[in-house]
Design a protein around this motif. Structure first.
Motif, short mmCIF file in Angstrom:
data_model
loop_
_atom_site.label_atom_id
_atom_site.label_comp_id
_atom_site.label_asym_id
_atom_site.label_seq_id
_atom_site.Cartn_x
_atom_site.Cartn_y
_atom_site.Cartn_z
N PHE B 9 0.82 -1.21 0.00
CA PHE B 9 0.00 0.00 0.00
C PHE B 9 0.85 1.26 0.00
O PHE B 9 0.43 2.30 -0.50
CB PHE B 9 -0.96 -0.02 1.20
N ASP B 12 1.34 2.26 -3.50
CA ASP B 12 0.09 2.81 -4.01
C ASP B 12 -0.07 4.27 -3.57
O ASP B 12 -0.35 5.16 -4.38
CB ASP B 12 -1.06 1.97 -3.44
N ILE B 13 0.14 4.51 -2.28
CA ILE B 13 -0.04 5.86 -1.75
C ILE B 13 0.98 6.82 -2.38
O ILE B 13 0.64 7.94 -2.78
CB ILE B 13 0.08 5.85 -0.21
N ARG B 16 -0.13 7.81 -5.82
CA ARG B 16 -1.30 8.70 -5.79
C ARG B 16 -0.88 10.12 -5.41
O ARG B 16 -1.40 11.09 -5.95
CB ARG B 16 -2.33 8.20 -4.80
N HIS B 17 0.02 10.22 -4.46
CA HIS B 17 0.50 11.55 -4.06
C HIS B 17 1.11 12.28 -5.25
O HIS B 17 0.85 13.46 -5.48
CB HIS B 17 1.55 11.43 -2.95
N SER B 20 -1.41 13.42 -7.63
CA SER B 20 -2.28 14.49 -7.15
C SER B 20 -1.64 15.87 -7.35
O SER B 20 -2.33 16.88 -7.31
CB SER B 20 -2.61 14.28 -5.68
N LYS B 287 -0.46 16.92 3.08
CA LYS B 287 -0.99 15.63 3.52
C LYS B 287 -0.82 15.42 5.02
O LYS B 287 -0.83 14.27 5.47
CB LYS B 287 -0.29 14.50 2.77
N GLU B 290 -3.60 13.50 6.51
CA GLU B 290 -3.59 12.15 5.96
C GLU B 290 -2.52 11.29 6.65
O GLU B 290 -2.76 10.11 6.96
CB GLU B 290 -3.33 12.22 4.46
N ILE B 293 -3.81 10.28 9.96
CA ILE B 293 -4.79 9.20 9.85
C ILE B 293 -4.10 7.87 9.57
O ILE B 293 -4.43 6.84 10.16
CB ILE B 293 -5.79 9.51 8.71
N LEU B 294 -3.10 7.91 8.69
CA LEU B 294 -2.38 6.67 8.39
C LEU B 294 -1.72 6.13 9.65
O LEU B 294 -1.73 4.93 9.90
CB LEU B 294 -1.33 6.92 7.30
N VAL B 395 -6.35 20.18 10.35
CA VAL B 395 -7.22 20.67 9.28
C VAL B 395 -8.15 21.77 9.81
O VAL B 395 -8.73 21.60 10.86
CB VAL B 395 -8.06 19.52 8.70
#
Lengths: 233, 395
Positions: B9, B12-13, B16-17, B20, B287, B290, B293-294, B395
């Motif tokens: 993962f 994957d992340i 994606r970063h 983005s 991020k 994020e 959260i991770l 945030v």
């Protein structure tokens, strides 16, 4: 309800030293039983979020111990705490905090992938969870294509996907209107009954707190009141 | 991890970063690509320059020169020694010579010259003098009578041409007439001083028996010269000198210049590294929640570090690949244009030398990757050290 104590908190103190000493949590003792659905309430600055972060292993106490499933978390390494967070704890925050670069299904899959579960298997489990929160038809939508309530449901699916024994909510409905709030509460309550998971919610919403099994009121970092609701809904 | 590293993962992340922030990542990739391309072109020039200098040097010089033993002026009984050298592996040609000074006179013109007595066949095999001939034939030296072949500038200074006769003089020797049967031009300073004659004639001129003053050797692999010279030195006691030793000054000069150039390479890469660091810092800042959260979901700090280092690696690798292609294309374009340079500054080269060497691409690529990973380290460490509570509530 089992009498097994899933969380045992002893003499827990958290002091922030930022020029002045602030006792955010002051010598708290507390036991939580498996399958309880509990609300922590209190005024702003009462330490309820701090307490929640301690239970969630996101922060370390200044002194005292927290036993999760009988294991002393204050003695764990960072790696052990990470694994505990991944496998035993689920988080729901006020904002959904979904990863914007991933769709709903992928977001729900992430805790499984962190655990090391194969992608195909993770997808199967994640779809099942989306089904449970009623968003199976939105699996390939991204956060910006979903409403606030829908995003929060995806976040709930993500929090529950590893079937954690403890689910922690920090104002889980704080950002939603009453209608969405109620339906999220119903969903959490349903999942609690269905899977016998322990739910701990920090909330400002007293009408929601009133519907839980047990309400703990914090004032100035101390437990001011610990009442069991005789007729929860 | 059955499905391999791409199923992780973290990978994957990371991807994606990068997707983005497409525009910004594109610019930082281009910065790396340009740095890599510029350095590849520069290295190709250095390689071309180096090769041309070595070619020119080696073309006009024997690979090994053997001089008499210490305290002696001549190599006696050289025929056996010649056989010994020819028997060595990698030796292509050997030429024994008698070298002496002489004054060459034509009418009222007198010039000092280096008179080199050689066996024309051997010398031609060694130095390919035939290729340098501008008039006459080098092998004409084998003919009867005293014949001589002059360097082009020497001939011009004496105001002579083929068919003329010059008189060689040396104290203690009888003046001897040599008929000019050829003129050569190498483009090096020897054109002004060197005169070839038959070995036997030159020995006679100096009143010597069949002895030589030195021997030149040509090898199949020029970089083996030092080893061969050492072996000859050790086994025979003659003083063998490789072309590297003879040209150590210029070779050292090039090496020193290369070191300076590497400092510039580091600076160019550092600039592109800042681009990568900047992009990653932006991603990390964007991020923060994020990352929190991770961490909350049980991602280890090591995984967070890995995600952002991976991003630095992906950006760097893309830059290196694009830069290598860009550098290769530029090299080919530059080669096809043959850019002129002033020959008197560039060792007689009349155009910019360029040499495409795979090693340069590898060095530039590894160099760029190393600096990009270092650049990624700071933002990646910052991300991995975040406090999850603060991060989530940022945030």
């Amino acid at each position: 309800m089992s009498d097994e104590k899933i969380i045992q908190i002893r003499n827990l103190t958290k002091i922030y030293e930022n020029g002045v000493e602030i006792r955010a949590i002051d010598n708290v003792d507390m036991d939580i039983e498996t399958g309880e659905f509990l609300a922590i309430v209190g005024p702003s600055g009462s330490g309820k979020s701090t307490l929640l972060h301690q239970i969630a292993l996101l922060d370390t106490p200044t002194s005292g111990t927290i036993l999760l499933k009988g294991e002393d978390t204050t003695k764990m390494s960072d790696k052990q705490r990470s694994r505990m967070r991944n496998e035993e704890l689920g988080f729901i925050f006020q904002y959904h905090h979904l990863l914007p670069d991933f769709n709903a299904l992928e977001n729900v899959m992430i805790p499984l992938l962190i655990k090391g579960i194969r992608r195909s298997e993770a997808k199967k489990v994640a779809l099942q969870l989306l089904e449970e929160v009623g968003l199976i038809d939105r699996a390939d939508h991204r956060t910006n294509q979903l409403s606030g309530g829908q995003n929060q449901r995806v976040a709930i699916a993500r929090a529950l996907v590893n079937r954690p024994s403890i689910v922690i909510g920090d104002e889980p409905t704080g950002n939603l209107d009453t209608k969405n709030s109620d339906s999220i509460y119903e969903l959490l309550r349903h999942l609690n009954r269905e899977h016998k998971q322990t739910f701990i919610l920090v909330t400002h919403d007293l009408s929601m707190a009133a519907k839980t099994d047990r309400i703990i009121t914090l004032v100035d970092g101390k437990i001011a009141e610990d009442s069991r609701n005789v007729s929860p809904t | 991890m059955i499905a391999g590293v791409f199923a992780m993962f973290e990978v994957d992340i990371a991807f994606r970063h990068i997707r983005s922030r497409r525009r910004q990542t594109m610019f930082s990739v281009m910065a790396v690509a340009l740095a890599v391309a510029i350095i590849i072109i520069s290295m190709s020039m250095m390689s071309g320059f180096m090769k041309t200098i070595i070619d020119v040097t080696v073309e006009n010089q024997p690979h090994i020169t053997v001089s008499p033993k210490e305290g002696e002026d001549y190599i006696y009984l050289y025929h056996g020694f010649e056989d010994y050298v020819l028997g060595q592996e990698g030796v292509v040609a050997v030429s024994s010579y008698y070298e002496g000074e002489a004054a060459l006179q034509y009418r009222h013109n007198v010039e000092g010259a280096m008179l080199l007595g050689v066996n024309p066949e051997d010398e031609d095999r060694l130095m390919n003098v035939t290729g340098d001939m501008v008039a006459g034939d080098f092998n004409s030296l084998t003919g009867s009578g005293s014949r001589i072949i002059l360097g082009s500038k020497l001939a011009r200074n004496l105001d002579v041409d083929i068919g003329d006769t010059v008189t060689a003089k040396f104290p203690g020797s009888d003046p001897t007439d040599f008929k000019i049967t050829g003129i050569f031009q190498t483009g090096t300073p020897v054109d002004e001083t060197l005169a070839y004659a038959n070995l036997r004639r030159v020995q006679d001129f100096y009143g010597q028996s069949d002895i030589i003053t030195g021997m030149d050797i040509r090898l199949s692999d020029i970089y083996e010269a030092e080893n061969h010279a050492e072996v000859i030195d050790r086994e025979t006691g003659y003083d063998a000198t490789s072309w590297m030793e003879l040209n150590s000054e210029i070779l050292n000069l090039i090496a020193t210049q290369e070191q300076f150039v590497y400092i510039f390479y580091v600076m160019i890469f550092a600039i592109s590294g800042f681009g990568i660091a900047n992009t990653l810092i932006m991603i990390v800042m964007e991020k923060v929640a994020e990352i929190g959260i991770l961490l909350a979901m049980g991602t280890s700090r090591r995984s967070i570090l890995f995600i952002f280092l991976l991003e630095a690696g992906i950006l760097g690798l893309a830059g290196v690949i694009i830069g290598s292609v860009l550098g290769y294309i530029s090299d080919i374009v530059l080669l096809s244009y043959s850019i002129p340079v002033p020959p008197d500054i560039y060792f007689g080269m009349d155009h910019l030398p360029l040499l495409i060497v795979p090693k340069n691409f590898i060095i530039a690529g590894l160099f760029a990757m190393a600096i990009n990973m270092i650049a990624g380290l700071f933002p990646a460490r910052r991300a991995s050290k975040m406090d999850p509570v603060e991060a989530i509530h940022s945030v």
